[in-house]
Write an enzyme that holds these catalytic residues in place. Structure first.
Site, mmCIF file in Angstrom:
data_model
loop_
_atom_site.group_PDB
_atom_site.id
_atom_site.type_symbol
_atom_site.label_atom_id
_atom_site.label_comp_id
_atom_site.label_asym_id
_atom_site.label_seq_id
_atom_site.Cartn_x
_atom_site.Cartn_y
_atom_site.Cartn_z
ATOM 1 N N TYR A 1 -1.545 -1.567 10.701
ATOM 2 C CA TYR A 1 -1.667 -1.997 9.299
ATOM 3 C C TYR A 1 -0.526 -1.415 8.455
ATOM 4 C CZ TYR A 1 -3.653 -1.716 4.526
ATOM 5 O OH TYR A 1 -3.846 -1.761 3.167
ATOM 6 N N SER B 1 0.866 -1.197 0.000
ATOM 7 C CA SER B 1 0.000 0.000 0.000
ATOM 8 C C SER B 1 0.896 1.238 0.000
ATOM 9 C CB SER B 1 -0.846 0.008 1.274
ATOM 10 O OG SER B 1 -1.463 1.265 1.430
#
Ligand code: NAP
Length: 277
Positions: A181, A165
């Protein structure tokens, strides 16, 4: 939006995808985790349209069946659906065994499944949340790589793609909401480089794909809430969220011989978002 305009938009998008496909993955076997929805499903479809035989998988069998049906509806017949929770070692083994048993090997692995079980600052993260983040987002990627690498090394060819990401670079998104995360996604950036070095001499390439903000179920918290969306959009120079099929072409490219000299790299597909460490 009216149902008819939605379906017109969807079929226009499908036509666009088809027109971009050029059979660059003909004969390859692609295994994808978390591929019954969102970005994973879009990549699975694109790889199928590029000629690959595709294994789609996720935790829920009804999602697997639906995804296989969607692939069939696109005219893609070489599709195998396997139920696989990447957090379970027996499921990971079964996923790779089924691909090898049906098609004799694995040429492409896309590790896309990920979770973000809780929000909050890193030091407020519980041990169980930390374990889940690292089991699903990091350990399963490493474990699946260990399972497919021998097949690829034997063939002296393979492409592994980790889905990280842009958050892995540590900026832009509301960090308080996602900090555990984010740490897990940063791990994938260095894991791809380390594994790439180990496998390079066997012509097995490992790269990382970094989505920006995409319109998926996972990304809903950022794009569906008006207040958050108003805050996020100015961070995207293209001033819109991505559609899952807009990242699929990059995955197909990285899996193909067009990327034959590319390994150990991170590729952001993020509408111009800032992507530096
Ligand atoms: P999504 O639309 O919610 O799809 C997630 C997929 O993963 C589903 O098929 C889900 O199916 C499956 N899945 C979830 N947990 C799993 C597990 N433990 N084992 C196996 N499959 C599992 O998500 P997405 O937005 O496309 O996200 C895909 C990847 O992109 C993730 O790695 C995410 O971190 C990354 N990403 C997304 C964005 C974004 O804006 N959307 C941004 C940056 C990075 P089941 O429920 O059936 O398991």
């Amino acid at each position: 939006m009216l149902a008819s305009s939605r379906s017109a938009l969807a079929s226009a998008r499908q036509c666009r995808q088809m027109s971009h496909a050029s059979n660059k993955l003909s004969g390859q076997v692609a295994v994808l985790t978390g591929s019954t929805d969102g970005i994973g499903l879009a990549i699975a479809k694109r790889m199928g349209q590029e000629g690959a035989r595709v294994v789609v998988s996720s935790r829920r069998s009804h999602n697997v069946e639906r995804a296989v049906q969607e692939m069939h509806d696109l005219g893609l017949k070489d599709v195998l659906g396997v139920q696989c929770n990447v957090g379970k070692p027996e499921d990971r083994h079964n996923l790779i065994d089924q691909a090898v048993c049906k098609w004799g090997g694995v040429d492409i692995l896309v590790t896309n499944a990920a979770v973000n079980p809780a929000t909050g600052w890193l030091l407020d993260c519980s041990e169980s949340v930390w374990d889940k983040l690292f089991d699903i987002n990091v350990k399963s990627t490493w474990a699946l790589t260990k399972l497919v690498a021998p097949h690829m090394q034997k063939k002296k060819k393979g492409s592994i793609i980790y889905v990280s990401s842009v958050a892995g670079f540590g900026g832009i998104v509301p960090n308080a909401a996602m900090s555990g995360y984010i740490v897990s996604k940063t791990c994938l950036l260095s894991m791809s480089k380390m594994v790439a070095q180990q496998l390079a001499s066997d012509n097995v390439r490992v790269n990382c794909l970094l989505p920006g903000l995409f319109k998926t179920r996972f990304g809903e918290v950022l794009h569906a809430d008006n207040e958050i969306s108003k805050f996020m959009l100015p961070t995207i120079p293209m001033r819109r969220f991505g559609e899952p099929d807009e990242i699929a072409g990059m995955a197909a490219f990285l899996a193909s011989d067009d990327a034959s000299y590319i390994t150990g790299e991170n590729f952001a597909v993020a509408g111009g978002m800032q992507t530096r460490l």
